[in-house]
Motif scaffolding. Structure first.
Motif, PDB file in Angstrom:
ATOM      1  N   VAL A  20       0.815  -1.223   0.000  1.00 44.92           N
ATOM      2  CA  VAL A  20       0.000   0.000   0.000  1.00 44.92           C
ATOM      3  C   VAL A  20       0.846   1.270   0.000  1.00 44.92           C
ATOM      4  CG1 VAL A  20      -1.966  -1.113   1.087  1.00 44.92           C
ATOM      5  CG2 VAL A  20      -0.277   0.023   2.513  1.00 44.92           C
ATOM      6  N   TYR A  21       2.114   1.159   0.386  1.00 47.03           N
ATOM      7  CA  TYR A  21       2.992   2.317   0.300  1.00 47.03           C
ATOM      8  C   TYR A  21       4.440   1.890   0.145  1.00 47.03           C
ATOM      9  CZ  TYR A  21       3.626   1.666   5.425  1.00 47.03           C
ATOM     10  OH  TYR A  21       3.878   1.167   6.680  1.00 47.03           O
ATOM     11  N   HIS A  22       5.257   2.845  -0.294  1.00 49.29           N
ATOM     12  CA  HIS A  22       6.712   2.731  -0.284  1.00 49.29           C
ATOM     13  C   HIS A  22       7.225   3.882   0.568  1.00 49.29           C
ATOM     14  CE1 HIS A  22       6.069   0.725  -4.384  1.00 49.29           C
ATOM     15  NE2 HIS A  22       6.463  -0.210  -3.562  1.00 49.29           N
ATOM     16  N   GLY A  23       7.493   3.608   1.837  1.00 48.93           N
ATOM     17  CA  GLY A  23       7.940   4.671   2.726  1.00 48.93           C
ATOM     18  C   GLY A  23       6.894   5.754   2.862  1.00 48.93           C
ATOM     19  N   SER A  24       7.184   6.930   2.324  1.00 54.17           N
ATOM     20  CA  SER A  24       6.267   8.064   2.446  1.00 54.17           C
ATOM     21  C   SER A  24       5.391   8.242   1.210  1.00 54.17           C
ATOM     22  CB  SER A  24       7.073   9.353   2.679  1.00 54.17           C
ATOM     23  OG  SER A  24       7.948   9.594   1.582  1.00 54.17           O
ATOM     24  N   ALA A 158      14.565 -10.045   4.261  1.00 52.79           N
ATOM     25  CA  ALA A 158      15.922  -9.639   3.883  1.00 52.79           C
ATOM     26  C   ALA A 158      15.978  -8.187   3.451  1.00 52.79           C
ATOM     27  CB  ALA A 158      16.449 -10.533   2.763  1.00 52.79           C
ATOM     28  N   THR A 159      14.886  -7.699   2.850  1.00 52.93           N
ATOM     29  CA  THR A 159      14.863  -6.327   2.344  1.00 52.93           C
ATOM     30  C   THR A 159      13.629  -5.593   2.836  1.00 52.93           C
ATOM     31  OG1 THR A 159      13.758  -7.056   0.311  1.00 52.93           O
ATOM     32  CG2 THR A 159      16.161  -6.878   0.257  1.00 52.93           C
ATOM     33  N   LEU A 160      13.699  -4.272   2.735  1.00 59.90           N
ATOM     34  CA  LEU A 160      12.593  -3.399   3.133  1.00 59.90           C
ATOM     35  C   LEU A 160      12.310  -2.451   1.970  1.00 59.90           C
ATOM     36  CD1 LEU A 160      10.749  -2.341   5.502  1.00 59.90           C
ATOM     37  CD2 LEU A 160      12.588  -0.702   5.966  1.00 59.90           C
ATOM     38  N   PRO A 161      11.117  -2.518   1.352  1.00 59.23           N
ATOM     39  CA  PRO A 161      10.824  -1.601   0.239  1.00 59.23           C
ATOM     40  C   PRO A 161      10.774  -0.157   0.716  1.00 59.23           C
ATOM     41  CG  PRO A 161       9.288  -3.459   0.283  1.00 59.23           C
ATOM     42  CD  PRO A 161      10.036  -3.477   1.589  1.00 59.23           C
ATOM     43  N   SER A 162      11.279   0.736  -0.111  1.00 61.58           N
ATOM     44  CA  SER A 162      11.209   2.175   0.173  1.00 61.58           C
ATOM     45  C   SER A 162      10.980   2.906  -1.133  1.00 61.58           C
ATOM     46  CB  SER A 162      12.511   2.668   0.825  1.00 61.58           C
ATOM     47  OG  SER A 162      13.532   2.832  -0.146  1.00 61.58           O
ATOM     48  N   THR A 234       3.701  -4.612  -6.884  1.00 65.37           N
ATOM     49  CA  THR A 234       4.109  -3.252  -6.546  1.00 65.37           C
ATOM     50  C   THR A 234       5.293  -3.220  -5.591  1.00 65.37           C
ATOM     51  OG1 THR A 234       2.377  -3.287  -4.838  1.00 65.37           O
ATOM     52  CG2 THR A 234       1.848  -2.209  -6.937  1.00 65.37           C
ATOM     53  N   GLY A 235       5.807  -4.389  -5.230  1.00 66.31           N
ATOM     54  CA  GLY A 235       6.900  -4.451  -4.265  1.00 66.31           C
ATOM     55  C   GLY A 235       7.985  -5.409  -4.682  1.00 66.31           C
ATOM     56  N   VAL A 236       8.145  -6.493  -3.939  1.00 68.87           N
ATOM     57  CA  VAL A 236       9.278  -7.394  -4.114  1.00 68.87           C
ATOM     58  C   VAL A 236       9.039  -8.448  -5.191  1.00 68.87           C
ATOM     59  CG1 VAL A 236      10.707  -9.123  -2.961  1.00 68.87           C
ATOM     60  CG2 VAL A 236      10.074  -7.029  -1.751  1.00 68.87           C
TER      61      VAL A 236
END
Length: 329
Positions: A20-24, A158-162, A234-236
Motif C-alpha cells: 500500500v505504500y513505499h515509505g512516504s 531480507a529487504t525493506l521496500p522504500s 508493486t513491491g518485491v
C-alpha cells in the motif's frame, strides 16, 4: 462491486510496505481500493512485519497517506513477538531489545522488563528493524545469545521496500547474528501464520483474503494460515520469482496492484488464460498467442508449478514482446 474479487471475502488483510505504500509514498490506486472496501462494509486489517512502529504510529502514517485506519486494525510483528515471549518467560523476565523504543514498549506492555546491554539476568533477546540498529547493539545481542538467552526475531525479511528501492531489512541483520552465534531465532512475524490468523479472528472473518507483495512472507504466511492470497507486483515479487515459487509461496490470485480487488476473481486466478498457449517443450515452457501480459504470467505460473519447468521462451513476436514486458526470456 458484486462480482469483484473482494466481494467474495468478508475481510481483507493488507501487508503494508510494498503493497500500500513505499515509505512516504502511497502506491497508486490504494486509496480508491480501500474506499471501495469500506463502502462495501468489508473489514480491513493491516498486517505488517515492520516492528519499528507502534500500531498508533502505523495508523497515523496510513491516515497521512489518505488511507483511513485505526490502531485497533493494525497487527504488527512486535505484538507477535511480545506474545511469543510472554508465553515462554515468567513475568518480569529481562529481555534485551535490538530495535526501536516502540518495540521495547510493546515488550514491556506484556509485563517483561527491557534492557539494551547483555548481562547475567537477560533471559531473551528480541530483534526488530530499526534504522538506528548498530554494530554495538548487535554485539550486545551476540553476547546474550551466546550465553543462552532465547532469541526472537520479529521477522526475517531480507529487504525493506522504500521510495528509493529495496533497503536492508531485519532479516539481513538477523543473518549477521545467525552467522556470529550459530543460533537460530524463533520468528514471530510472517511467514509464521499467527499474525494472519489473529487479524482474521479480530475482524470476525469467516473468509479472509491476504494481499501482499512478498512471496516468502505475505504469501507463505497466508498459505500456512489456510487463507487465500492475492499477490501484487508493486513491491518485491516479480514474474521470475512467481514462476519459480515454492508450493508454500504460491498465491491463488495475481494482480498488478490493488485495483485488482475490483476485478472479477476468475480473471485474476492463476491458471490457463484465453489467448495464450503454454506448452512444455523439453525443459522449456513455450508461450504462444496474444493478450494481456499478466494473463500470460498467470498461465506461465500454472504451467511452471505443475511441471517444475521455469525456463520460458516466446513463440512469435507478440509472445516475445509480452515476455519482455514481464522481464522474462
Amino acid at each position: 462491486m458484486a462480482d469483484a474479487l473482494s466481494a467474495g471475502y468478508d475481510a481483507v488483510l493488507f501487508d503494508l510496505d510494498g503493497t500500500v505504500y513505499h515509505g512516504s509514498k502511497v502506491v497508486p490506486g490504494a486509496p480508491e481500493a480501500l474506499r471501495a472496501l469500506r463502502d462495501h462494509g468489508t473489514a480491513v486489517r493491516w498486517v505488517t512485519n515492520n516492528a519499528s512502529k507502534a500500531p498508533a504510529e502505523v495508523s497515523a502514517h496510513l491516515e497521512a497517506l489518505g488511507l483511513p485506519a485505526t490502531p485497533e486494525e493494525v497487527h504488527t510483528s512486535s505484538q507477535a513477538a511480545a506474545a511469543l515471549l510472554v508465553e515462554r518467560l515468567p513475568q518480569g523476565a529481562v529481555v534485551l531489545v535490538v530495535g526501536t523504543d516502540s518495540l521495547a514498549a510493546q515488550i514491556e506492555s506484556v509485563g517483561l522488563r527491557t534492557v539494551r546491554e547483555a548481562g547475567p539476568d537477560v533471559a531473551a533477546v528480541v530483534q526488530g528493524h530499526s534504522p538506528e540498529n548498530t554494530w554495538a547493539a548487535l554485539a550486545e545481542a551476540c553476547l546474550a545469545i551466546r550465553a543462552g538467552a532465547l532469541w526472537v526475531a520479529t521477522n526475517v525479511d531480507a529487504t525493506l521496500p522504500s521510495e528509493r528501492g529495496l533497503l536492508p531489512g531485519n532479516g539481513s541483520m538477523v543473518a549477521a547474528l545467525r552467522h556470529a552465534t550459530g543460533a537460530e531465532p524463533l520468528v514471530a512475524g510472517k511467514p509464521a501464520p499467527g499474525l494472519f490468523t489473529t487479524a482474521a479472528r479480530d475482524a470476525g472473518a469467516e473468509r479472509a483474503l491476504v494481499v501482499g507483495d512478498r512471496l516468502d512472507t505475505d504469501i507463505e504466511g497466508a498459505v500456512a494460515a489456510g487463507i487465500d492470497a492475492l499477490c501484487v507486483l508493486t513491491g518485491v515479487a516479480d514474474a521470475a520469482s512467481l514462476i519459480a515459487a515454492r508450493p508454500e509461496e504460491r498465491p491463488r490470485y495475481l494482480a498488478a496492484d490493488l485495483s485488482g480487488l475490483s476485478s472479477r476473481a476468475e480473471l485474476l486466478e492463476i491458471g490457463p488464460k484465453d489467448g495464450w498457449r503454454v506448452t512444455a517443450q523439453g525443459d522449456v515452457l513455450e508461450a504462444d498467442g496474444e493478450g494481456d501480459s499478466l494473463d500470460l504470467l498467470r498461465a506461465l505460473c500454472a504451467a511452471a508449478w505443475e511441471s517444475g519447468i521455469t525456463e520460458v521462451r516466446g513463440v512469435g513476436d507478440t509472445a516475445r514482446a509480452a515476455l519482455g514486458e514481464l522481464r522474462l526470456g
